[in-house]
Motif scaffolding. Sequence first.
Motif, PDB file in Angstrom:
ATOM      1  N   ARG A  14       0.802  -1.192   0.000  1.00 57.23           N
ATOM      2  CA  ARG A  14       0.000   0.000   0.000  1.00 57.23           C
ATOM      3  C   ARG A  14       0.854   1.269   0.000  1.00 57.23           C
ATOM      4  N   LEU A  15       1.973   1.217   0.729  1.00 62.75           N
ATOM      5  CA  LEU A  15       2.816   2.409   0.837  1.00 62.75           C
ATOM      6  C   LEU A  15       3.361   2.805  -0.536  1.00 62.75           C
ATOM      7  N   VAL A  16       3.869   1.807  -1.281  1.00 62.08           N
ATOM      8  CA  VAL A  16       4.415   2.079  -2.612  1.00 62.08           C
ATOM      9  C   VAL A  16       3.321   2.636  -3.516  1.00 62.08           C
ATOM     10  N   ASP A  17       2.133   2.037  -3.401  1.00 59.23           N
ATOM     11  CA  ASP A  17       1.000   2.491  -4.204  1.00 59.23           C
ATOM     12  C   ASP A  17       0.708   3.966  -3.925  1.00 59.23           C
ATOM     13  N   ARG A  18       0.663   4.301  -2.620  1.00 60.13           N
ATOM     14  CA  ARG A  18       0.424   5.690  -2.226  1.00 60.13           C
ATOM     15  C   ARG A  18       1.476   6.623  -2.815  1.00 60.13           C
ATOM     16  N   LEU A  19       2.741   6.188  -2.721  1.00 58.94           N
ATOM     17  CA  LEU A  19       3.836   7.037  -3.210  1.00 58.94           C
ATOM     18  C   LEU A  19       3.695   7.284  -4.705  1.00 58.94           C
ATOM     19  N   VAL A  20       3.412   6.203  -5.445  1.00 56.21           N
ATOM     20  CA  VAL A  20       3.329   6.357  -6.907  1.00 56.21           C
ATOM     21  C   VAL A  20       2.140   7.232  -7.290  1.00 56.21           C
ATOM     22  N   THR A  21       0.960   6.964  -6.691  1.00 59.14           N
ATOM     23  CA  THR A  21      -0.199   7.794  -7.058  1.00 59.14           C
ATOM     24  C   THR A  21       0.034   9.237  -6.627  1.00 59.14           C
ATOM     25  N   GLY A  22       0.678   9.420  -5.456  1.00 56.66           N
ATOM     26  CA  GLY A  22       0.980  10.778  -5.007  1.00 56.66           C
ATOM     27  C   GLY A  22       1.888  11.492  -6.001  1.00 56.66           C
ATOM     28  N   PHE A  23       2.903  10.769  -6.475  1.00 60.36           N
ATOM     29  CA  PHE A  23       3.823  11.353  -7.456  1.00 60.36           C
ATOM     30  C   PHE A  23       3.057  11.773  -8.718  1.00 60.36           C
ATOM     31  N   CYS A  24       2.164  10.876  -9.177  1.00 62.38           N
ATOM     32  CA  CYS A  24       1.386  11.201 -10.383  1.00 62.38           C
ATOM     33  C   CYS A  24       0.511  12.440 -10.148  1.00 62.38           C
ATOM     34  N   ASP A  25      -0.127  12.512  -8.961  1.00 59.16           N
ATOM     35  CA  ASP A  25      -0.971  13.666  -8.669  1.00 59.16           C
ATOM     36  C   ASP A  25      -0.157  14.950  -8.670  1.00 59.16           C
ATOM     37  N   ILE A  26       1.052  14.869  -8.112  1.00 58.93           N
ATOM     38  CA  ILE A  26       1.883  16.070  -8.010  1.00 58.93           C
ATOM     39  C   ILE A  26       2.326  16.525  -9.401  1.00 58.93           C
ATOM     40  N   VAL A  27       2.764  15.566 -10.230  1.00 59.64           N
ATOM     41  CA  VAL A  27       3.187  15.955 -11.583  1.00 59.64           C
ATOM     42  C   VAL A  27       2.000  16.535 -12.354  1.00 59.64           C
ATOM     43  N   SER A  28       0.795  15.953 -12.145  1.00 59.42           N
ATOM     44  CA  SER A  28      -0.368  16.468 -12.870  1.00 59.42           C
ATOM     45  C   SER A  28      -0.856  17.795 -12.315  1.00 59.42           C
ATOM     46  N   ALA A  29      -0.328  18.228 -11.169  1.00 57.11           N
ATOM     47  CA  ALA A  29      -0.742  19.533 -10.639  1.00 57.11           C
ATOM     48  C   ALA A  29      -0.173  20.672 -11.470  1.00 57.11           C
ATOM     49  N   PHE A  30       0.823  20.353 -12.319  1.00 57.90           N
ATOM     50  CA  PHE A  30       1.335  21.354 -13.252  1.00 57.90           C
ATOM     51  C   PHE A  30       0.609  21.177 -14.577  1.00 57.90           C
ATOM     52  N   PRO A  31      -0.011  22.230 -15.129  1.00 61.54           N
ATOM     53  CA  PRO A  31      -0.500  22.092 -16.503  1.00 61.54           C
ATOM     54  C   PRO A  31       0.679  21.668 -17.383  1.00 61.54           C
ATOM     55  N   SER A  32       0.442  20.759 -18.368  1.00 65.23           N
ATOM     56  CA  SER A  32       1.582  20.099 -19.005  1.00 65.23           C
ATOM     57  C   SER A  32       2.529  21.093 -19.690  1.00 65.23           C
ATOM     58  N   TYR A  33       1.961  22.120 -20.364  1.00 68.98           N
ATOM     59  CA  TYR A  33       2.830  23.120 -20.991  1.00 68.98           C
ATOM     60  C   TYR A  33       3.726  23.789 -19.949  1.00 68.98           C
ATOM     61  N   ILE A  34       3.147  24.071 -18.790  1.00 70.60           N
ATOM     62  CA  ILE A  34       3.889  24.803 -17.760  1.00 70.60           C
ATOM     63  C   ILE A  34       5.021  23.926 -17.218  1.00 70.60           C
ATOM     64  N   LEU A  35       4.743  22.629 -17.040  1.00 64.61           N
ATOM     65  CA  LEU A  35       5.780  21.720 -16.548  1.00 64.61           C
ATOM     66  C   LEU A  35       6.948  21.653 -17.539  1.00 64.61           C
ATOM     67  N   VAL A  36       6.614  21.447 -18.814  1.00 64.43           N
ATOM     68  CA  VAL A  36       7.665  21.363 -19.832  1.00 64.43           C
ATOM     69  C   VAL A  36       8.443  22.670 -19.884  1.00 64.43           C
ATOM     70  N   PHE A  37       7.716  23.772 -19.842  1.00 62.72           N
ATOM     71  CA  PHE A  37       8.335  25.095 -19.884  1.00 62.72           C
ATOM     72  C   PHE A  37       9.314  25.280 -18.720  1.00 62.72           C
ATOM     73  N   SER A  38       8.873  24.939 -17.490  1.00 62.20           N
ATOM     74  CA  SER A  38       9.754  25.127 -16.329  1.00 62.20           C
ATOM     75  C   SER A  38      10.984  24.241 -16.422  1.00 62.20           C
ATOM     76  N   LEU A  39      10.772  22.974 -16.851  1.00 65.45           N
ATOM     77  CA  LEU A  39      11.910  22.055 -16.937  1.00 65.45           C
ATOM     78  C   LEU A  39      12.936  22.560 -17.936  1.00 65.45           C
ATOM     79  N   VAL A  40      12.443  23.026 -19.088  1.00 63.82           N
ATOM     80  CA  VAL A  40      13.363  23.505 -20.109  1.00 63.82           C
ATOM     81  C   VAL A  40      14.037  24.795 -19.636  1.00 63.82           C
ATOM     82  N   ALA A  41      13.279  25.640 -18.939  1.00 66.14           N
ATOM     83  CA  ALA A  41      13.855  26.877 -18.411  1.00 66.14           C
ATOM     84  C   ALA A  41      14.988  26.558 -17.448  1.00 66.14           C
ATOM     85  N   LEU A  42      14.801  25.503 -16.672  1.00 61.86           N
ATOM     86  CA  LEU A  42      15.765  25.160 -15.628  1.00 61.86           C
ATOM     87  C   LEU A  42      16.980  24.432 -16.199  1.00 61.86           C
ATOM     88  N   TYR A  43      16.734  23.441 -17.039  1.00 68.26           N
ATOM     89  CA  TYR A  43      17.824  22.585 -17.500  1.00 68.26           C
ATOM     90  C   TYR A  43      18.353  23.000 -18.872  1.00 68.26           C
TER      91      TYR A  43
END
Lengths: 277, 322
Positions: free
Chosen positions: A103-132
């Motif tokens: 259950r713990l691993v499941d929670r971690l993975v779903t939590g990770f997915c929720d967090i990544v999806s909290a960024f609108p996809s364009y904004i996530l890509v934009f920030s990553l490219v801005a940073l790296y």
Amino acid sequence: MRGFAGRIWRERGGRTGVLLVALVLFIALILPFATPDPNKIDVPARFLPPSLHHPLGTDNLGRDLLARVTVGTRSALWIACVVIALSMAGGLALGVIAALSGRLVDRLVTGFCDIVSAFPSYILVFSLVALYGAGLGKLVVAIALAFLPQFARITRSQALTLRHRPFIESARLMGLPATTIIRRHVLPNIVGPVIVLASMNIPSVITTEAAMSFIGLGVQPPQTSLGTLIRDGYVFLDQSWWPIIGAVAVLAIATLGCTLLGEALRDVVDPKLRREP
Amino acid sequence: MSEALGIIWRRVLTGALTVVGAITLLFLLIRFVPGDLASILYGPRVTDALRASLAERMGTDQPLPVQLVLFLSHAVRGDFGINVISGRPILDEILGVLPNTLALAFSALGLSLLIGFPLGALAAVRPGSLADRILGVLSVVLITTPSFVVAILLLLVFSLALDWLPVAGAGTPGDPVDQLAHLILPTTALAVGWIGYLARLVRASLLEVLAEAHVRTLRAYGVPEWRVILIYALRPALIPVVAILGMALGDLIGGALFAELIFGRPGLGTLAYNAVVSRNFAVVQATTTVIVLVYVTANIAVDILSGLIDPRFRRTEGEAAR
């Protein structure tokens, strides 16, 4: 397999999709043999309108635009395939691990997915490219990360429904190692919806790459993609509006064709997934 | 009622956790970049004084978890530091342009609903008709055309070729007509895809409701068709539409980035883009945080709204809570 293709072909949308995708593949793979060197600069011949010699005209450096569009199309398709392969592989791994571990691993993975999806996809890509930093490789990884949660979620939910099915339980009781169960019994049963999701996401990936390259944060010249071509055309829009048309048209045809094909594939593979749009 | 409050409270709590998680992810991503934090955040303009003040602010000499807590507490209070280029607090700059971006995103959402909804309903009323088939093709085309391409084409046709509408900027402050004129093209560019999407969604969902038993019963009782659709079928058909509005808003705010750049509108997108170009990541990080906050809030609001209009959702959630 023949039945699959036949059923896609019989639907009007599927047939249109196949034809449009075939056209895009033709532009990307066959046409380069017939077009001149896409990088040959001929400044006196700049901004030529379409003619027999230059079917799409020439750009600000007198380069043949049809040749450049073929190169751009090829890289757009390449990028889409690599991005989808990466996020599909990552999503499959994460999803299976989440569903079959504790259950713990499941929670971690779903939590990770929720967090990544909290960024609108364009904004996530934009920030990553801005940073790296911009560039082909980093852009591919950034887009793959943005699309990964969808694959992880669908894999997880598919694998969860399988988990207590008798054939999985009996395989486990027989003492088969987890990797064998996953490889032989879990993956073949979840791969259908995952492939459908992959094909439905290709247009979004192509669009995201083109958009990021358009604002100069994706593929960097001298590498060419549909986005950089649209950018070049946009910069010189006040001098000539020809250069932008070819790349825009191919981009529109590619996204439309892939969408129609993806939807036809979805209807054939699994009508249950049909939740409009 | 207390059950409903409990559901709302839990939804707000998970939303807040997601935001904290997102800020943490952002922090980790920044720390993964090789090099020292000051040059990452402030780019080539970094000075020793900036470096020292950053070390104090972010605790760069402290262990990573302490830095994370400091980072989170700054972000939660909206303290993003000073923009090294303009010398103004970053939060002030963001709040200055946020209304422009929100106006754009919300007007695009409004326009998509205003056009997409009736189109979808019309198609569902006469499935298989010529209008329905034309609309089916049209909506796929609308969905698949990238909004930045629509923006370029609109710019080309209406501003450069026809010279009907203003090309750049957000309009003179305090002049609503001028501001509205500046909104038309970017709003249309952003809305196009969602018009198609909503038309399809409304059509599918209304068709589903119209095939249900209670609608057949209503028809058998001789209730006029317009009453069946407008009064009985439309409300349940609304549920999936409302459910998708949060996602739509996030997509529109992301897309606004490109619309703002193409039409030269001041907004979060132009702010963040200029910051990237001048390697001023502190501003990008702050903008991203604000966008995540807006997006998660919109999704919470949508979930609560869905619960309010969908009686099934209310009951099952209530039973599950008991």
